[in-house]
Design an enzyme around this catalytic site. Structure first.
Site, PDB file in Angstrom:
ATOM      1  N   TYR A 273      23.747  66.478  62.349  1.00 17.49           N
ATOM      2  CA  TYR A 273      24.654  66.573  61.202  1.00 17.49           C
ATOM      3  C   TYR A 273      24.742  68.007  60.655  1.00 17.49           C
ATOM      4  O   TYR A 273      25.796  68.402  60.145  1.00 17.49           O
ATOM      5  CB  TYR A 273      24.280  65.555  60.114  1.00 17.49           C
TER       6      TYR A 273
ATOM      7  N   VAL B 170      34.000  61.814  58.177  1.00 17.99           N
ATOM      8  CA  VAL B 170      32.986  62.302  57.232  1.00 17.99           C
ATOM      9  C   VAL B 170      33.269  63.751  56.829  1.00 17.99           C
ATOM     10  O   VAL B 170      32.509  64.349  56.085  1.00 17.99           O
ATOM     11  CB  VAL B 170      31.561  62.141  57.819  1.00 17.99           C
TER      12      VAL B 170
ATOM     13  N   HIS C  21      32.734  55.902  55.909  1.00 17.23           N
ATOM     14  CA  HIS C  21      31.528  56.190  56.691  1.00 17.23           C
ATOM     15  C   HIS C  21      30.697  57.340  56.125  1.00 17.23           C
ATOM     16  O   HIS C  21      29.894  57.933  56.837  1.00 17.23           O
ATOM     17  CB  HIS C  21      31.907  56.464  58.157  1.00 17.23           C
TER      18      HIS C  21
ATOM     19  N   GLY D 147      45.214  58.139  64.062  1.00 16.74           N
ATOM     20  CA  GLY D 147      44.123  58.777  64.802  1.00 16.74           C
ATOM     21  C   GLY D 147      42.822  58.003  64.850  1.00 16.74           C
ATOM     22  O   GLY D 147      41.752  58.599  64.744  1.00 16.74           O
ATOM     23  N   THR D 148      42.907  56.699  65.000  1.00 17.24           N
ATOM     24  CA  THR D 148      41.669  55.929  65.207  1.00 17.24           C
ATOM     25  C   THR D 148      41.868  54.958  66.358  1.00 17.24           C
ATOM     26  O   THR D 148      42.937  54.359  66.496  1.00 17.24           O
ATOM     27  CB  THR D 148      41.215  55.181  63.937  1.00 17.24           C
TER      28      THR D 148
END
Ligand code: APR
Length: 229
Positions: free
Chosen positions: A53, A88, A104, A170-171
């Site tokens: 991350y 995110v 998310h 876009g998913t």
């Protein structure tokens, strides 16, 4: 004003240089989900999870919203726009969108491992072992990992069920409960899908497909919505 609800995924930010997950060259080809995005991964190797991350956050620091993000923000002039994102990153906010739900989690926040209500803004800084919350426990990325509850889904369902217009951008619609939101779109609302690739939608759902990348796709969507507003 009509309520325009937009569900976005990784493809929304692809033109900002951020990798998607499931395409060839995507993030899940380089990393095992269970290693970097699960409670088990965190228990087994915190350093690896924090690095994963931290890398994403450093990349985000140098990323800019693309034409698609900017186009959605501009639509607030004409519609009551609500964005529900699986992303995110903070590119919708950077573009100027004012109502954004992050299903998310958010890269720029950290939270306590003891009390999930203790959430801290960390900007684009690294999160390291030894970084603690006010109760003295290790901070973790404020990300919803696989196998964890999605606290914002209730609000997302409510907003979706009030939509006059719903657009999916876009998913790959692989991950639930986000993918299931489409089932809550009211009958009579218009439903749009922007993606340069084929995305399977549940049978019986009438969707207008704009087979383009997000930047171009949002431009087309905006023109069509404004023409019938
Ligand atoms: N514009 C629009 N869509 C694009 C673009 C683009 N420029 N480039 C790629 N896409 C599309 C792909 O065709 C694909 O349908 O974006 C989609 C990306 O799908 P995924 O990689 O599966 O990403 P997403 O659906 O956001 O993943 C959902 O899975 O791993 C988790 O938590 C992570 O939020 C993520 C969730």
């Amino acid at each position: 004003m009509k309520k325009l609800v937009i569900l976005t995924g990784a493809g929304m930010s692809a033109e900002s240089g951020i990798k998607t997950f499931r395409e060839s060259g995507g993030l899940w080809e380089e990393h095992r989900v269970e290693d970097v995005a699960s409670p088990m991964g965190w228990a087994l190797n915190r350093k690896l999870v924090l690095k994963f991350y931290n890398d994403r956050r450093r990349q985000l620091a140098g990323s800019e919203p693309n034409k698609g993000h900017l186009g959605l923000a501009a639509l607030e002039k004409y519609f009551d726009v609500h964005i529900i994102t699986q992303n995110v990153d903070d590119l919708h906010e950077k573009a100027g969108s004012t109502r954004v739900i992050h299903l998310h989690g958010e890269l720029t926040k950290a939270r306590s491992t003891k009390d999930p209500s203790l959430i801290y803004d960390i900007g684009y800084n690294d999160l390291n072992e030894g970084d603690k919350c006010d109760l003295g426990s290790q901070l973790r990325p404020h990300i919803v990992w696989f196998g964890e509850a999605v606290p914002m889904i209730g609000e997302a369902v409510k907003i979706t069920s009030e939509a006059d217009i719903f657009a999916v951008i876009g998913t790959s619609l692989n991950v639930y409960p986000a993918a299931g939101l489409i089932e809550y779109v009211p009958e009579g609302a218009s439903l749009w899908l922007i993606d340069p690739n084929d995305v399977p939608v549940p049978p019986g759902i009438n969707v207008e497909v704009i087979k383009e990348p997000a930047g171009k796709g949002v431009e087309i969507l905006a023109a069509r919505l404004l023409a019938i507003k």
